[in-house]
Scaffold this motif. Sequence first.
Motif, PDB file in Angstrom:
ATOM      1  N   GLY A  91       0.790  -1.229   0.000  1.00 50.16           N
ATOM      2  CA  GLY A  91       0.000   0.000   0.000  1.00 50.16           C
ATOM      3  C   GLY A  91       0.821   1.278   0.000  1.00 50.16           C
ATOM      4  N   GLN A  92       2.136   1.168   0.045  1.00 49.27           N
ATOM      5  CA  GLN A  92       2.991   2.353   0.037  1.00 49.27           C
ATOM      6  C   GLN A  92       3.609   2.527  -1.338  1.00 49.27           C
ATOM      7  OE1 GLN A  92       5.920   1.932   3.174  1.00 49.27           O
ATOM      8  NE2 GLN A  92       4.847   3.508   4.351  1.00 49.27           N
ATOM      9  N   LYS A  93       3.517   3.744  -1.859  1.00 47.71           N
ATOM     10  CA  LYS A  93       4.165   4.038  -3.144  1.00 47.71           C
ATOM     11  C   LYS A  93       5.648   4.247  -2.913  1.00 47.71           C
ATOM     12  CE  LYS A  93       0.199   5.954  -5.486  1.00 47.71           C
ATOM     13  NZ  LYS A  93      -0.328   7.072  -6.267  1.00 47.71           N
ATOM     14  N   ARG A  94       6.439   3.640  -3.767  1.00 44.83           N
ATOM     15  CA  ARG A  94       7.892   3.759  -3.669  1.00 44.83           C
ATOM     16  C   ARG A  94       8.436   4.168  -5.029  1.00 44.83           C
ATOM     17  NH1 ARG A  94       9.922   1.767   1.019  1.00 44.83           N
ATOM     18  NH2 ARG A  94       8.536   0.435   2.220  1.00 44.83           N
ATOM     19  N   SER A  95       9.617   4.771  -5.003  1.00 41.60           N
ATOM     20  CA  SER A  95      10.275   5.149  -6.253  1.00 41.60           C
ATOM     21  C   SER A  95      11.787   5.089  -6.070  1.00 41.60           C
ATOM     22  CB  SER A  95       9.849   6.557  -6.691  1.00 41.60           C
ATOM     23  OG  SER A  95      10.250   7.506  -5.738  1.00 41.60           O
ATOM     24  N   LYS A  96      12.445   4.946  -7.195  1.00 39.10           N
ATOM     25  CA  LYS A  96      13.901   4.854  -7.170  1.00 39.10           C
ATOM     26  C   LYS A  96      14.434   5.424  -8.474  1.00 39.10           C
ATOM     27  CE  LYS A  96      17.471   1.462  -6.353  1.00 39.10           C
ATOM     28  NZ  LYS A  96      17.740   0.058  -6.074  1.00 39.10           N
ATOM     29  N   LEU A  97      15.424   6.283  -8.367  1.00 37.49           N
ATOM     30  CA  LEU A  97      16.078   6.871  -9.534  1.00 37.49           C
ATOM     31  C   LEU A  97      17.281   6.007  -9.877  1.00 37.49           C
ATOM     32  CD1 LEU A  97      15.779   9.353 -11.360  1.00 37.49           C
ATOM     33  CD2 LEU A  97      17.386  10.537  -9.873  1.00 37.49           C
ATOM     34  N   ARG A  98      17.408   5.608 -11.130  1.00 39.56           N
ATOM     35  CA  ARG A  98      18.532   4.794 -11.568  1.00 39.56           C
ATOM     36  C   ARG A  98      19.043   5.308 -12.905  1.00 39.56           C
ATOM     37  NH1 ARG A  98      16.871   0.621 -15.350  1.00 39.56           N
ATOM     38  NH2 ARG A  98      14.622   0.681 -15.537  1.00 39.56           N
ATOM     39  N   VAL A  99      20.184   4.792 -13.325  1.00 38.42           N
ATOM     40  CA  VAL A  99      20.772   5.152 -14.604  1.00 38.42           C
ATOM     41  C   VAL A  99      20.630   3.973 -15.550  1.00 38.42           C
ATOM     42  CG1 VAL A  99      22.933   5.719 -15.794  1.00 38.42           C
ATOM     43  CG2 VAL A  99      22.416   6.771 -13.587  1.00 38.42           C
ATOM     44  N   VAL A 100      20.134   4.226 -16.747  1.00 30.13           N
ATOM     45  CA  VAL A 100      20.135   3.229 -17.805  1.00 30.13           C
ATOM     46  C   VAL A 100      21.392   3.496 -18.630  1.00 30.13           C
ATOM     47  CG1 VAL A 100      18.939   2.315 -19.827  1.00 30.13           C
ATOM     48  CG2 VAL A 100      17.623   3.096 -17.842  1.00 30.13           C
ATOM     49  N   GLY A 101      22.367   2.603 -18.503  1.00 28.57           N
ATOM     50  CA  GLY A 101      23.649   2.788 -19.186  1.00 28.57           C
ATOM     51  C   GLY A 101      23.530   2.484 -20.663  1.00 28.57           C
ATOM     52  N   GLU A 102      23.967   3.410 -21.487  1.00 27.48           N
ATOM     53  CA  GLU A 102      23.929   3.234 -22.932  1.00 27.48           C
ATOM     54  C   GLU A 102      25.320   3.021 -23.514  1.00 27.48           C
ATOM     55  OE1 GLU A 102      21.854   6.779 -23.985  1.00 27.48           O
ATOM     56  OE2 GLU A 102      19.916   5.962 -23.353  1.00 27.48           O
ATOM     57  N   LYS A 103      26.338   3.570 -22.849  1.00 25.72           N
ATOM     58  CA  LYS A 103      27.728   3.384 -23.268  1.00 25.72           C
ATOM     59  C   LYS A 103      28.543   3.097 -22.017  1.00 25.72           C
ATOM     60  CE  LYS A 103      27.410   6.583 -27.157  1.00 25.72           C
ATOM     61  NZ  LYS A 103      27.946   7.814 -27.744  1.00 25.72           N
ATOM     62  N   MET A 104      29.612   2.339 -22.201  1.00 27.04           N
ATOM     63  CA  MET A 104      30.465   1.971 -21.085  1.00 27.04           C
ATOM     64  C   MET A 104      31.908   1.935 -21.553  1.00 27.04           C
ATOM     65  SD  MET A 104      30.649  -1.602 -18.982  1.00 27.04           S
ATOM     66  CE  MET A 104      31.150  -2.508 -20.431  1.00 27.04           C
ATOM     67  N   GLN A 105      32.808   2.343 -20.673  1.00 26.94           N
ATOM     68  CA  GLN A 105      34.237   2.213 -20.941  1.00 26.94           C
ATOM     69  C   GLN A 105      34.902   1.690 -19.685  1.00 26.94           C
ATOM     70  OE1 GLN A 105      36.190   5.590 -22.621  1.00 26.94           O
ATOM     71  NE2 GLN A 105      38.218   4.744 -22.372  1.00 26.94           N
ATOM     72  N   MET A 106      35.647   0.608 -19.837  1.00 26.48           N
ATOM     73  CA  MET A 106      36.393   0.056 -18.716  1.00 26.48           C
ATOM     74  C   MET A 106      37.641   0.908 -18.509  1.00 26.48           C
ATOM     75  SD  MET A 106      36.056  -3.980 -19.479  1.00 26.48           S
ATOM     76  CE  MET A 106      35.662  -3.999 -21.225  1.00 26.48           C
ATOM     77  N   LEU A 107      37.937   1.209 -17.265  1.00 29.87           N
ATOM     78  CA  LEU A 107      39.096   2.035 -16.939  1.00 29.87           C
ATOM     79  C   LEU A 107      40.097   1.216 -16.156  1.00 29.87           C
ATOM     80  CD1 LEU A 107      37.146   5.192 -15.743  1.00 29.87           C
ATOM     81  CD2 LEU A 107      38.053   4.737 -18.026  1.00 29.87           C
ATOM     82  N   GLY A 108      41.361   1.545 -16.280  1.00 33.14           N
ATOM     83  CA  GLY A 108      42.398   0.842 -15.537  1.00 33.14           C
ATOM     84  C   GLY A 108      42.742  -0.483 -16.173  1.00 33.14           C
ATOM     85  N   GLY A 109      43.736  -1.133 -15.609  1.00 31.35           N
ATOM     86  CA  GLY A 109      44.204  -2.406 -16.137  1.00 31.35           C
ATOM     87  C   GLY A 109      43.449  -3.575 -15.540  1.00 31.35           C
ATOM     88  N   ARG A 110      43.757  -4.774 -16.010  1.00 26.28           N
ATOM     89  CA  ARG A 110      43.106  -5.975 -15.515  1.00 26.28           C
ATOM     90  C   ARG A 110      43.729  -6.458 -14.209  1.00 26.28           C
ATOM     91  NH1 ARG A 110      39.617  -8.798 -18.474  1.00 26.28           N
ATOM     92  NH2 ARG A 110      40.264 -10.737 -17.519  1.00 26.28           N
ATOM     93  N   GLU A 111      44.939  -6.044 -13.890  1.00 23.22           N
ATOM     94  CA  GLU A 111      45.560  -6.483 -12.651  1.00 23.22           C
ATOM     95  C   GLU A 111      44.873  -5.798 -11.488  1.00 23.22           C
ATOM     96  OE1 GLU A 111      47.643  -4.825 -14.999  1.00 23.22           O
ATOM     97  OE2 GLU A 111      48.086  -6.678 -16.041  1.00 23.22           O
ATOM     98  N   GLY A 112      44.445  -6.572 -10.502  1.00 21.15           N
ATOM     99  CA  GLY A 112      43.863  -6.007  -9.302  1.00 21.15           C
ATOM    100  C   GLY A 112      42.413  -5.620  -9.452  1.00 21.15           C
ATOM    101  N   GLY A 113      42.023  -4.953 -10.500  1.00 22.96           N
ATOM    102  CA  GLY A 113      40.636  -4.553 -10.665  1.00 22.96           C
ATOM    103  C   GLY A 113      39.909  -5.461 -11.610  1.00 22.96           C
ATOM    104  N   GLY A 114      40.567  -6.399 -12.119  1.00 21.39           N
ATOM    105  CA  GLY A 114      40.298  -7.382 -13.129  1.00 21.39           C
ATOM    106  C   GLY A 114      38.900  -7.704 -13.525  1.00 21.39           C
ATOM    107  N   GLY A 115      38.796  -8.744 -14.251  1.00 23.05           N
ATOM    108  CA  GLY A 115      37.513  -9.182 -14.739  1.00 23.05           C
ATOM    109  C   GLY A 115      37.162 -10.534 -14.188  1.00 23.05           C
ATOM    110  N   GLY A 116      36.101 -11.080 -14.701  1.00 24.51           N
ATOM    111  CA  GLY A 116      35.607 -12.345 -14.242  1.00 24.51           C
ATOM    112  C   GLY A 116      36.512 -13.507 -14.622  1.00 24.51           C
TER     113      GLY A 116
END
Length: 168
Positions: A91-116
Amino acid sequence: MASFNRVILVGNLTRDIEVRYVSNGGLAVTELGLAVNDRRKNQSGEWVDETTFVDVTLWGRTAEIASEYLSKGSSVLIEGRLKLDTWETDGQKRSKLRVVGEKMQMLGGREGGGGGQSRGGSRPPQRQSQPQGGGGYNQGGSSDYDSYDDGSFGGPGSQGSADDDIPF
């Protein structure tokens, strides 16, 4: 009256990415958390860090690539638009503001911040030029997986930039 809805964020992922597929057509989607830091001086002149947590939704090939190459702590640049979600719970109305990402750029190297997945610690080569209309990670679907460059960020495909303009 005209309106403009554009967001550019640079931050770090707050959790590992889990991709799921919507039933109609198998379109990939992922929800990621992004921590964006801002450093300011307070009234007493001390530096304080303020962190804003933003929910970002990625679709299609962008979502798949993000889940494959990014993990918690990875630095990423997201360009997209704001969207307000509204729903009702108990019974309570809720809302949330979010970003719909259209473009993405990975920053930094794969060491330490790496990928899956580990791939020998080397990054794939970046694309040197792209069509004038943009490209890279968007729902329309370029399959390049490292970055996009439409010239707006001063990357290798920017018109008018020279190596002498780089301050480092």
